[in-house]
Write a protein that holds these residues in place. Structure first.
Motif, PDB file in Angstrom:
ATOM      1  N   PHE A  92       0.842  -1.190   0.000  1.00  0.00           N
ATOM      2  CA  PHE A  92       0.000   0.000   0.000  1.00  0.00           C
ATOM      3  C   PHE A  92       0.882   1.246   0.000  1.00  0.00           C
ATOM      4  N   ALA A  93       0.497   2.233  -0.805  1.00  0.00           N
ATOM      5  CA  ALA A  93       1.121   3.553  -0.762  1.00  0.00           C
ATOM      6  C   ALA A  93       0.013   4.584  -0.631  1.00  0.00           C
ATOM      7  N   ALA A  94       0.290   5.690   0.051  1.00  0.00           N
ATOM      8  CA  ALA A  94      -0.724   6.718   0.293  1.00  0.00           C
ATOM      9  C   ALA A  94      -0.509   7.897  -0.653  1.00  0.00           C
ATOM     10  N   ARG A  95      -1.611   8.394  -1.200  1.00  0.00           N
ATOM     11  CA  ARG A  95      -1.536   9.495  -2.169  1.00  0.00           C
ATOM     12  C   ARG A  95      -0.895  10.740  -1.573  1.00  0.00           C
ATOM     13  N   ASN A  96      -1.203  11.045  -0.319  1.00  0.00           N
ATOM     14  CA  ASN A  96      -0.685  12.242   0.334  1.00  0.00           C
ATOM     15  C   ASN A  96       0.523  11.896   1.207  1.00  0.00           C
ATOM     16  N   ASP A  97       1.473  11.189   0.610  1.00  0.00           N
ATOM     17  CA  ASP A  97       2.695  10.786   1.308  1.00  0.00           C
ATOM     18  C   ASP A  97       3.874  11.182   0.425  1.00  0.00           C
ATOM     19  N   PRO A  98       4.346  12.418   0.541  1.00  0.00           N
ATOM     20  CA  PRO A  98       5.330  12.928  -0.413  1.00  0.00           C
ATOM     21  C   PRO A  98       6.738  12.369  -0.282  1.00  0.00           C
ATOM     22  N   ARG A 158       7.869   9.909   2.889  1.00  0.00           N
ATOM     23  CA  ARG A 158       8.123   8.784   3.789  1.00  0.00           C
ATOM     24  C   ARG A 158       7.646   7.445   3.225  1.00  0.00           C
ATOM     25  N   GLY A 159       6.807   7.506   2.179  1.00  0.00           N
ATOM     26  CA  GLY A 159       6.343   6.290   1.526  1.00  0.00           C
ATOM     27  C   GLY A 159       5.739   6.613   0.178  1.00  0.00           C
ATOM     28  N   HIS A 160       6.435   7.452  -0.589  1.00  0.00           N
ATOM     29  CA  HIS A 160       5.938   7.855  -1.906  1.00  0.00           C
ATOM     30  C   HIS A 160       5.766   6.620  -2.785  1.00  0.00           C
ATOM     31  N   VAL A 161       4.734   6.643  -3.619  1.00  0.00           N
ATOM     32  CA  VAL A 161       4.414   5.463  -4.426  1.00  0.00           C
ATOM     33  C   VAL A 161       5.591   5.049  -5.310  1.00  0.00           C
ATOM     34  N   ASP A 162       6.368   5.988  -5.819  1.00  0.00           N
ATOM     35  CA  ASP A 162       7.516   5.637  -6.661  1.00  0.00           C
ATOM     36  C   ASP A 162       8.584   4.897  -5.858  1.00  0.00           C
ATOM     37  N   LEU A 183      -2.438   2.163  -4.619  1.00  0.00           N
ATOM     38  CA  LEU A 183      -2.340   3.562  -4.219  1.00  0.00           C
ATOM     39  C   LEU A 183      -3.646   4.002  -3.578  1.00  0.00           C
ATOM     40  N   LEU A 184      -3.547   4.515  -2.354  1.00  0.00           N
ATOM     41  CA  LEU A 184      -4.732   4.902  -1.590  1.00  0.00           C
ATOM     42  C   LEU A 184      -4.974   6.398  -1.746  1.00  0.00           C
ATOM     43  N   GLY A 185      -5.889   6.740  -2.655  1.00  0.00           N
ATOM     44  CA  GLY A 185      -6.229   8.131  -2.918  1.00  0.00           C
ATOM     45  C   GLY A 185      -7.550   8.240  -3.639  1.00  0.00           C
ATOM     46  N   ARG A 186      -8.124   9.434  -3.639  1.00  0.00           N
ATOM     47  CA  ARG A 186      -9.432   9.660  -4.258  1.00  0.00           C
ATOM     48  C   ARG A 186      -9.412   9.334  -5.758  1.00  0.00           C
ATOM     49  N   ALA A 187      -8.360   9.774  -6.437  1.00  0.00           N
ATOM     50  CA  ALA A 187      -8.294   9.543  -7.883  1.00  0.00           C
ATOM     51  C   ALA A 187      -8.224   8.059  -8.212  1.00  0.00           C
ATOM     52  N   ALA A 188      -7.786   7.257  -7.258  1.00  0.00           N
ATOM     53  CA  ALA A 188      -7.683   5.813  -7.466  1.00  0.00           C
ATOM     54  C   ALA A 188      -8.918   5.079  -6.962  1.00  0.00           C
ATOM     55  N   GLY A 189      -9.957   5.827  -6.576  1.00  0.00           N
ATOM     56  CA  GLY A 189     -11.213   5.209  -6.168  1.00  0.00           C
ATOM     57  C   GLY A 189     -11.408   5.032  -4.677  1.00  0.00           C
ATOM     58  N   HIS A 190     -10.475   5.542  -3.885  1.00  0.00           N
ATOM     59  CA  HIS A 190     -10.627   5.419  -2.429  1.00  0.00           C
ATOM     60  C   HIS A 190     -11.277   6.674  -1.849  1.00  0.00           C
ATOM     61  N   TRP A 191     -11.622   6.610  -0.578  1.00  0.00           N
ATOM     62  CA  TRP A 191     -12.429   7.662   0.039  1.00  0.00           C
ATOM     63  C   TRP A 191     -11.639   8.912   0.354  1.00  0.00           C
ATOM     64  N   HIS A 192     -10.346   8.778   0.575  1.00  0.00           N
ATOM     65  CA  HIS A 192      -9.524   9.910   0.999  1.00  0.00           C
ATOM     66  C   HIS A 192      -8.155   9.839   0.327  1.00  0.00           C
ATOM     67  N   ASP A 193      -7.466  10.960   0.319  1.00  0.00           N
ATOM     68  CA  ASP A 193      -6.051  10.984  -0.010  1.00  0.00           C
ATOM     69  C   ASP A 193      -5.286  10.768   1.296  1.00  0.00           C
ATOM     70  N   ILE A 239      -6.609  -5.241  -7.300  1.00  0.00           N
ATOM     71  CA  ILE A 239      -6.175  -4.723  -8.590  1.00  0.00           C
ATOM     72  C   ILE A 239      -5.211  -3.562  -8.389  1.00  0.00           C
ATOM     73  N   GLU A 240      -4.095  -3.581  -9.117  1.00  0.00           N
ATOM     74  CA  GLU A 240      -3.174  -2.451  -9.063  1.00  0.00           C
ATOM     75  C   GLU A 240      -3.858  -1.233  -9.676  1.00  0.00           C
ATOM     76  N   ASN A 241      -3.657  -0.057  -9.078  1.00  0.00           N
ATOM     77  CA  ASN A 241      -4.381   1.146  -9.515  1.00  0.00           C
ATOM     78  C   ASN A 241      -3.479   2.371  -9.562  1.00  0.00           C
ATOM     79  N   HIS A 242      -2.164   2.198  -9.550  1.00  0.00           N
ATOM     80  CA  HIS A 242      -1.249   3.332  -9.515  1.00  0.00           C
ATOM     81  C   HIS A 242      -0.883   3.757 -10.931  1.00  0.00           C
TER      82      HIS A 242
END
Length: 306
Positions: free
Chosen positions: A231-237, A239-243, A261-271, A303-306
């Motif tokens: 898991f990676a968080a969308r608003n994690d610049p 300490r755990g950036h998706v890249d 990727l856990l973020g709104r654009a990826a279909g989750h509830w929050h960034d 499903i991968e969503n990043h």
């Protein structure tokens, strides 16, 4: 449903007393080991009011064991200027001992391993170093786990380059260890060695142990990790950036894996950010069900969503 129970357990290793919080409803449920990251302890996974990933898993029928690594949380002795251990001891002694205690208690059932942040680096390093141990692990789930940091932004400069690399070293020279809890930098302290070793690994350089030269990157070409959900968080610049999470997955060798990727654009509830991906009140309804799919071997449902 059976009443939820909790138990305090301790594992002795190398004159250290490692704490485990056991949480369960079903005593013979599949075992799960949870491990925290740096400047933290096991409380990232549970609260006294019954919230957190550990309670979510226990409610789903799993037998959950939350560790405090040596010197952190309720493990003893506490970290101070005399502490000489680092991440090598966690990889080579603590994780194998914690796993063995649970494996024996559960009658040889394979464990699921989960971690937050740098705890995932400790776990993958341990399994790459000890393939016989990897055979006893059914799956991995990592929240915001990365090894090296390549992203460049203001938060990375502030949190990593300035605070972690410079200010923390200055504090260590003053105190003999990193008093992160005292100054409000983290939930728990770090030894000089653990800080030095993790600081070295966070740079874009080979994944090699500074104590004995063991090459984890080379081992990853020959050892297959258990199925791993990252898991990676969308608003994690930083300490755990998706890249950076993706690069950690890639350098860990060929293994069945998904990166979510856990973020709104990826279909989750929050960034989500580096902490809220575990602690947000909506996490149990939003993305924790994906954890259950992974533990139950329903890998095609993630499903991968990043």
């Amino acid at each position: 449903m059976a009443e939820k129970q909790q138990q305090d357990m301790y594992v002795e290793v190398a004159q250290q007393r490692l704490y485990l919080r056991r949480i369960w409803r079903v005593a013979d449920g599949p075992p799960v080991l949870l491990v925290h990251g740096v400047m933290a302890d096991g409380r990232i996974f549970y609260s006294d009011s019954g919230k957190g990933l550990a309670h979510f898993l226990a409610d789903a029928g799993y037998d959950v064991f939350v560790a405090d690594l040596r010197g952190r949380g309720r493990s003893t002795p506490k970290i101070d200027a005399s502490s000489r251990h680092g991440q090598t001891e966690i990889i080579c002694q603590d994780l194998p001992a914690l796993h063995a205690a649970i494996y024996q208690l559960k009658g040889g059932q394979r464990l699921h391993w989960m971690a937050h942040s740098w705890g995932g680096v400790h776990m993958s390093s341990c399994l790459l170093r000890y393939p016989q141990l990897a055979a006893q692990v059914a799956s991995l789930v990592y929240f915001g786990s990365k090894r090296s940091i390549a992203v460049r932004n203001l938060r990375k400069w502030l949190e990593v380059d300035l605070i972690w690399n410079i200010v923390a070293r200055w504090l260590i020279r003053c105190y003999g260890y990193l008093p992160a809890r005292r100054i409000g930098l983290g939930a728990d302290d770090e030894t000089e060695k653990s800080h030095r070793q993790s600081k070295r690994w966070a740079k874009l350089r080979p994944w090699v142990d500074s104590d004995d030269g063991f090459d984890y990157g080379a081992a990853a070409r020959h050892v297959s990790l258990p199925p791993a959900l990252y898991f990676a968080a969308r608003n994690d610049p930083c300490r755990g950036h998706v890249d950076d999470v993706r690069r950690f997955r890639d350098e860990s060798g060929p293994h069945l894996s998904r990166l979510r990727l856990l973020g709104r654009a990826a279909g989750h509830w929050h960034d989500y950010d580096h902490v809220s991906l575990l602690t947000h009140p909506d996490a149990p309804a939003d993305h924790f069900p994906l954890v259950l799919d992974w533990l139950r071997g329903r890998h095609d449902k993630v499903i991968e969503n990043h």
